[in-house]
Write an enzyme that holds these catalytic residues in place. Structure first.
Site, mmCIF file in Angstrom:
data_model
loop_
_atom_site.group_PDB
_atom_site.id
_atom_site.type_symbol
_atom_site.label_atom_id
_atom_site.label_comp_id
_atom_site.label_asym_id
_atom_site.label_seq_id
_atom_site.Cartn_x
_atom_site.Cartn_y
_atom_site.Cartn_z
ATOM 1 N N ASP A 62 10.717 3.719 12.534
ATOM 2 C CA ASP A 62 11.485 2.658 13.183
ATOM 3 C C ASP A 62 12.847 2.386 12.523
ATOM 4 O O ASP A 62 13.902 2.674 13.093
ATOM 5 C CB ASP A 62 10.655 1.373 13.338
ATOM 6 C CG ASP A 62 9.892 0.963 12.072
ATOM 7 O OD1 ASP A 62 10.122 1.588 11.012
ATOM 8 O OD2 ASP A 62 9.095 0.021 12.143
ATOM 9 N N ASP A 87 1.668 5.028 1.561
ATOM 10 C CA ASP A 87 1.426 6.011 2.620
ATOM 11 C C ASP A 87 2.025 7.339 2.196
ATOM 12 O O ASP A 87 3.137 7.405 1.673
ATOM 13 C CB ASP A 87 2.101 5.569 3.933
ATOM 14 C CG ASP A 87 1.483 4.280 4.475
ATOM 15 O OD1 ASP A 87 0.305 4.028 4.180
ATOM 16 O OD2 ASP A 87 2.185 3.536 5.175
ATOM 17 N N ASP A 93 0.852 -1.190 0.000
ATOM 18 C CA ASP A 93 0.000 0.000 0.000
ATOM 19 C C ASP A 93 0.888 1.240 0.000
ATOM 20 O O ASP A 93 2.110 1.127 0.148
ATOM 21 C CB ASP A 93 -0.939 0.014 1.216
ATOM 22 C CG ASP A 93 -0.234 -0.442 2.467
ATOM 23 O OD1 ASP A 93 0.946 -0.068 2.667
ATOM 24 O OD2 ASP A 93 -0.841 -1.179 3.271
#
Ligand code: ATP
Ligand code: MG
Length: 431
Positions: free
Chosen positions: A144, A68, A66
């Protein structure tokens, strides 16, 4: 220098910019929906970047799951720009823009959380609030891994890199941004994410990051059981379940997630417990490759089969009948498991049904097998029997019998069934 809440917090770093000719991301590989969002934000005068997994996957020549997008527009401004959007999230508001089946997630740059001045975003080293808007160079530090923190700028098609993420993409390395111990402690789910990305991408975990994982494994206890369930779905239903399992065991994370299974694995009998679990995971991976349906209920039944069976054997040794023993042992192992991972009831009930059908598959007299075939869980229970047979349990003959029985199916029983339906459903097809 930047002042946040009246305190000097950090220096604004200079990113490395990779212009279009120095990377392989082409707008051709970005979905129509994501491109519409990126261009409309840009044309409205906002910053507009692709970020996270999609940039990483495009750089690696993989198809992103997907897309973002991040921007300096607030969620409300995004909402105003896209009629097909809605705002979601309590902890941090973001917009979902929908184009048919595709949802593009648009979030606003987030600022830093503080653990040094009582601003209240971090308690005992853990993030509790994450809802301050910021700038792109602030947003990068809350991500992260370096490979997940690259930004693709639609304005000039460059890749913006604050964290040497491009180097880590090239050298296939998963590395936490900043101080690894602190970043793992802030959000222990990152321990699982490190393993998941390393396995899925075929990357190694950098030693400075990897060295902290085993020691911090027990901090997974701090994570909500619901979030752990979501993370397990991502780890075991991405086509790399077997490798993920091996890596989770290597880093001593598996025992935090499935303590009863880990315990059973330490009681090896000729390799059986390991073979069984490994076959179940391989089976899941193969089914995904073949686009066949998979369900957490089946995998749960497989992961807990060994502990359940051992407990049931104990109950039987004390005189309980087989079905009662399986029901009771099933209740116990499932309630222990769900105290760690919130597996929804529809999946735990499927696992129970699969277990309870195993002894029933052994009863082959009269019309019982015909009735079994009509049980909605028959297919799962039969697949489970095959798994047991493949893994060395003494049920080969039984499994073959059922395979054969389905092949030469029900000649005598059909009167009760609708004839048209029977003709339309060819023999041997899935029931
Ligand atoms: P996938 O291909 O599995 O979707 P992804 O990198 O897109 O991988 P997501 O979970 O969709 O992972 O998250 C999107 C991005 O948000 C990540 O790339 C990362 O930058 C950031 N992110 C997500 N979860 C965390 C976390 N627990 N800690 C820090 N950053 C995170
Ligand atoms: Mg993603």
């Amino acid at each position: 220098m930047n002042k946040i809440h009246g305190k000097v917090s950090y220096l604004r770093p200079q990113p490395a910019i990779f212009p279009r000719e120095e990377h392989n991301i082409s707008t051709k590989n970005i979905s129509d929906g994501a491109l519409k969002v990126l261009y409309r934000l840009k044309n409205a005068g906002y910053a507009s970047y692709l970020v996270g997994g999609s940039v990483r996957d495009l750089l690696l020549g993989r198809e992103p799951k997907d897309f973002d997008v991040v921007t300096d527009a607030t969620p409300q401004q995004v909402r105003e720009l896209f009629r097909n959007s809605r705002l979601i999230g309590r902890r941090f508001r973001l917009a979902h823009v929908r184009f048919g089946d595709e949802i593009v997630e648009v979030s606003t740059f987030r600022g830093p959380h503080h653990d040094d001045n009582g601003a209240g975003h971090i308690v005992d080293g853990r993030i509790i609030r994450d809802n301050v808007y910021g700038t792109i160079d602030e947003d990068v530090w809350r991500r992260d891994f370096t490979v997940n923190a690259l930004f693709y700028n639609i304005a000039d098609e460059s890749v913006v890199d604050y964290v040497n993420g491009m180097d880590d993409i090239k050298s296939c390395c998963i590395r936490l941004i900043g101080d690894p111990r602190r970043r793992f402690t802030e959000d222990p789910v990152r321990l699982l994410r490190a393993v998941r990305f390393a396995t899925k991408l075929g990357f190694r975990i950098s030693p400075d990051t990897g060295t902290h994982i085993s020691g911090l494994a027990s901090s997974l206890k701090e994570i909500s059981t619901a979030r752990l369930f979501e993370e397990c779905l991502k780890m075991f239903f991405n086509g790399y379940a077997l490798q993920t399992f091996e890596q989770l065991r290597h880093y001593e994370l598996f025992k935090e997630l499935f303590p009863q299974t880990e315990e059973a694995l330490t009681h090896q009998h000729g390799g059986f417990p390991y073979t069984f679990v490994a076959n179940a995971l391989r089976n899941t991976d193969n089914r995904l490759t073949q686009n066949k349906p998979v369900t957490p209920g089946f995998l749960l039944a497989a992961l807990l089969w060994l502990p359940m069976d051992r407990l049931a054997q104990n109950h039987m040794a004390q005189g309980m009948n087989e079905m009662d023993a399986i029901i009771l042992a099933g209740d116990i192992v499932i309630s222990r498991q769900t105290s760690t991972i919130a597996v929804p009831r529809r999946f735990t009930s499927m696992a129970r049904d699969i277990w309870q059908m195993q002894p029933r598959l052994a009863r082959r007299s009269h019309r019982r097998p015909h009735r079994m075939l009509e049980n909605p869980r028959f297919r799962a229970a039969y697949d489970f029997l095959l798994l047991r047979a493949e893994s060395g349990e003494d049920v080969n003959e039984l499994a073959e019998w059922w395979t054969e029985f389905q092949r030469n199916k029900p000649d005598q029983k059909s009167h009760s069934r609708n004839r048209r339906n029977r003709r339309r459903r060819p023999r041997g097809r899935k029931v």
